[in-house]
Design an enzyme around this catalytic site. Structure first.
Site, PDB file in Angstrom:
ATOM      1  N   ARG A  15       0.845  -1.215   0.000  1.00  0.00           N
ATOM      2  CA  ARG A  15       0.000   0.000   0.000  1.00  0.00           C
ATOM      3  C   ARG A  15       0.872   1.254   0.000  1.00  0.00           C
ATOM      4  O   ARG A  15       0.568   2.222  -0.689  1.00  0.00           O
ATOM      5  CB  ARG A  15      -0.937  -0.002   1.218  1.00  0.00           C
ATOM      6  CG  ARG A  15      -1.799  -1.247   1.233  1.00  0.00           C
ATOM      7  CD  ARG A  15      -3.267  -1.026   1.508  1.00  0.00           C
ATOM      8  NE  ARG A  15      -3.975  -2.252   1.190  1.00  0.00           N
ATOM      9  CZ  ARG A  15      -4.667  -2.989   2.054  1.00  0.00           C
ATOM     10  NH1 ARG A  15      -4.797  -2.577   3.304  1.00  0.00           N
ATOM     11  NH2 ARG A  15      -5.257  -4.109   1.670  1.00  0.00           N
ATOM     12  N   GLU A  46     -13.884 -12.849  11.483  1.00  0.00           N
ATOM     13  CA  GLU A  46     -13.907 -12.181  10.171  1.00  0.00           C
ATOM     14  C   GLU A  46     -13.919 -13.164   9.010  1.00  0.00           C
ATOM     15  O   GLU A  46     -12.864 -13.577   8.524  1.00  0.00           O
ATOM     16  CB  GLU A  46     -12.689 -11.238  10.040  1.00  0.00           C
ATOM     17  CG  GLU A  46     -12.677 -10.489   8.719  1.00  0.00           C
ATOM     18  CD  GLU A  46     -11.495  -9.535   8.553  1.00  0.00           C
ATOM     19  OE1 GLU A  46     -10.705  -9.353   9.501  1.00  0.00           O
ATOM     20  OE2 GLU A  46     -11.358  -8.979   7.460  1.00  0.00           O
ATOM     21  N   LYS A  51     -17.245  -9.637  11.825  1.00  0.00           N
ATOM     22  CA  LYS A  51     -16.717  -8.692  10.814  1.00  0.00           C
ATOM     23  C   LYS A  51     -16.853  -9.325   9.438  1.00  0.00           C
ATOM     24  O   LYS A  51     -15.916  -9.954   8.930  1.00  0.00           O
ATOM     25  CB  LYS A  51     -15.248  -8.371  11.139  1.00  0.00           C
ATOM     26  CG  LYS A  51     -14.574  -7.494  10.107  1.00  0.00           C
ATOM     27  CD  LYS A  51     -13.260  -6.923  10.617  1.00  0.00           C
ATOM     28  CE  LYS A  51     -12.519  -6.210   9.513  1.00  0.00           C
ATOM     29  NZ  LYS A  51     -11.395  -5.419   9.989  1.00  0.00           N
ATOM     30  N   SER A 111     -14.164  -3.317   4.541  1.00  0.00           N
ATOM     31  CA  SER A 111     -14.524  -2.594   3.313  1.00  0.00           C
ATOM     32  C   SER A 111     -14.156  -3.388   2.063  1.00  0.00           C
ATOM     33  O   SER A 111     -14.786  -3.194   1.013  1.00  0.00           O
ATOM     34  CB  SER A 111     -13.918  -1.196   3.297  1.00  0.00           C
ATOM     35  OG  SER A 111     -12.513  -1.208   3.362  1.00  0.00           O
ATOM     36  N   GLY A 112     -13.174  -4.242   2.139  1.00  0.00           N
ATOM     37  CA  GLY A 112     -12.946  -5.263   1.117  1.00  0.00           C
ATOM     38  C   GLY A 112     -12.644  -4.809  -0.299  1.00  0.00           C
ATOM     39  O   GLY A 112     -12.881  -5.549  -1.244  1.00  0.00           O
ATOM     40  N   GLY A 113     -12.175  -3.568  -0.491  1.00  0.00           N
ATOM     41  CA  GLY A 113     -11.863  -3.131  -1.848  1.00  0.00           C
ATOM     42  C   GLY A 113     -12.940  -2.235  -2.445  1.00  0.00           C
ATOM     43  O   GLY A 113     -12.837  -1.821  -3.601  1.00  0.00           O
ATOM     44  N   SER A 135     -15.461  -1.656  10.501  1.00  0.00           N
ATOM     45  CA  SER A 135     -14.107  -1.994  10.959  1.00  0.00           C
ATOM     46  C   SER A 135     -13.214  -1.939   9.720  1.00  0.00           C
ATOM     47  O   SER A 135     -12.623  -2.937   9.307  1.00  0.00           O
ATOM     48  CB  SER A 135     -14.088  -3.392  11.585  1.00  0.00           C
ATOM     49  OG  SER A 135     -12.755  -3.753  11.902  1.00  0.00           O
ATOM     50  N   ARG A 137      -8.917   0.037   4.426  1.00  0.00           N
ATOM     51  CA  ARG A 137      -8.736   0.905   3.261  1.00  0.00           C
ATOM     52  C   ARG A 137      -9.751   2.050   3.190  1.00  0.00           C
ATOM     53  O   ARG A 137      -9.397   3.182   2.882  1.00  0.00           O
ATOM     54  CB  ARG A 137      -8.795   0.069   1.973  1.00  0.00           C
ATOM     55  CG  ARG A 137      -7.518  -0.687   1.729  1.00  0.00           C
ATOM     56  CD  ARG A 137      -7.702  -1.787   0.702  1.00  0.00           C
ATOM     57  NE  ARG A 137      -8.482  -2.899   1.230  1.00  0.00           N
ATOM     58  CZ  ARG A 137      -8.815  -3.984   0.523  1.00  0.00           C
ATOM     59  NH1 ARG A 137      -8.460  -4.068  -0.750  1.00  0.00           N
ATOM     60  NH2 ARG A 137      -9.495  -4.969   1.068  1.00  0.00           N
TER      61      ARG A 137
HETATM   62  P1  13P Z   1     -10.421  -3.534   4.459  1.00  0.00           P
HETATM   63  O1  13P Z   1     -11.468  -2.649   5.109  1.00  0.00           O
HETATM   64  O2  13P Z   1      -9.391  -2.781   3.708  1.00  0.00           O
HETATM   65  O3  13P Z   1     -11.055  -4.653   3.679  1.00  0.00           O
HETATM   66  O4  13P Z   1      -9.617  -4.231   5.624  1.00  0.00           O
HETATM   67  C1  13P Z   1     -10.277  -4.757   6.697  1.00  0.00           C
HETATM   68  C2  13P Z   1      -9.456  -5.788   7.317  1.00  0.00           C
HETATM   69  O5  13P Z   1      -9.205  -5.791   8.485  1.00  0.00           O
HETATM   70  C3  13P Z   1      -8.953  -6.873   6.457  1.00  0.00           C
HETATM   71  O6  13P Z   1      -8.639  -7.944   7.239  1.00  0.00           O
END
Ligand code: 13P
Length: 345
Positions: free
Chosen positions: A34, A178, A220, A262-264, A290, A293
């Site tokens: 990143r 998660e 999560k 947020s996952g992208g 949570s 990105r």
């Molecule tokens: P993102 O919100 O960027 O997907 O990251 C969350 C996270 O903790 C990934 O394990």
């Protein structure tokens, strides 16, 4: 013997309405990628400085209830000479820790993964707790294709997540559970929905088998969303409705809070989706964020590793934190994206 009082105290602080969790637990490999994408050198001190900048952003503790740290940061000091967990606690923010050790190939699956890190976990948790960690995080990953996730990936990851959660609670640590169904691919919203339901069902079956106390976990999950490369992009309301439909079917009301990853998604999408969900009819759980990105992207780009940019970068972080705090209460409006925000420093 599980210390219920500790778990109760942690979960009550993590579930304050309008607050969320900052995921700042990128492994060294991930944060390096990143940083490199925006031209920042990934040295140990740059990672430390970056994370200190995040947690000292204006009004941080107004929007953020807890921060997930990577082990390196748990052991680092801020420029004030105190440890990160101590600095967070001084602000009334709970320190958490990523405890999984990443993904490895799951034998006999269709190129799928299993998360490792259970060996020695009780000992590691005891050490992290002695350094101030109150909660932990473990991420399992599922890929969508015509044939995946396979039942072996669904069942095995669920079992491992449940074992991790049970070990955490035994140590007085609240587990963030998660299960991430990846956004990568050209699948439709309907396909994501079809996959997410059995994934969550298996996770809760396993948590039940392992006697995990659902009152003391944070779920999560990923949102139910069309794949990044899907030509028919689902609308904000379609994502909100499908996600809540699947959560209602699979997540018992005993779970106090669901904090999405947020996952992208873009920062704006992640905020809009969370807001739309919180505008739906009364939900049985707190629904918050949570994000890594979606909270950090603008801030990291603005910083560029230079101290002259810190104040502007922090403002960018606080703006996302504030908008997501509003979204967690269903009070966000798209027009706010363009507004100047005023923050107490
Ligand atoms: P993102 O919100 O960027 O997907 O990251 C969350 C996270 O903790 C990934 O394990």
């Amino acid at each position: 013997m599980t210390n219920i009082k500790e778990l109760e105290s942690t979960i009550s602080k993590l579930t304050v309405a309008g607050k969320g969790i900052l995921a700042a637990d990128e492994s060294t490999g991930t944060i390096t990628k990143r940083f490199q994408a925006v031209g920042i050198e990934s040295t140990e001190d740059n990672r430390r400085a970056y994370r200190e900048m995040l947690i000292t952003s204006p009004e941080f503790n107004r929007y953020i209830a807890g921060v997930i740290l990577f082990e390196e940061t748990l052991n680092q000091n801020t420029s004030q000479g105190i440890s990160f967990p101590e600095a967070l606690k001084n602000m009334g923010v709970l320190p958490g820790i990523k405890v999984d050790k990443g993904l490895v190939h799951l034998a006999n699956s269709l190129d799928e993964n299993i998360t490792q890190g259970l060996d020695g976990l009780p000992e590691r948790l005891a050490e992290y707790k002695s350094k101030g960690a109150c909660f932990a995080k473990w991420r399992s990953v599922y890929t969508i294709s015509d044939k995946t996730p396979t039942s072996i990936a669904i069942e095995t990851n669920a079992e491992v997540l449940a074992r991790y959660a049970a070990i955490c609670q035994e140590q007085g640590i609240v587990p963030i559970v998660e299960p991430e169904v990846l956004i990568d691919g050209d699948h439709t919203l309907a396909r994501c929905e079809e996959v997410t339901e059995p994934v969550l069902q298996a996770v809760f079956n396993a948590l039940y088998r392992h006697h995990v106390k659902l009152e003391f976990i944070v779920l999560k999950p990923s949102m139910v969303i069309s794949g990044k490369a899907c030509p028919q992009k689902a609308s904000v309301n379609e994502v909100a409705e499908a996600t809540v439909r699947i959560l209602r079917r699979t997540v018992p009301g005993a779970v106090p809070t669901i904090n999405f990853l947020s996952g992208g998604q873009t920062s704006e999408q992640a905020t809009a989706h969370l807001n739309a969900m919180n505008q739906l009819a009364k939900l049985p759980w707190n629904l918050s964020f949570s994000y890594a990105r979606a909270l950090q992207d603008y801030c990291m780009k603005t910083w560029q590793g230079q101290s002259k940019n810190i104040a502007t970068a922090q403002k960018a972080f606080s703006k996302r934190a504030m908008l997501n705090s509003l979204a967690a209460q269903g009070k966000y409006q798209e027009s706010m994206e363009k507004e100047e925000i005023s923050l107490a420093s």
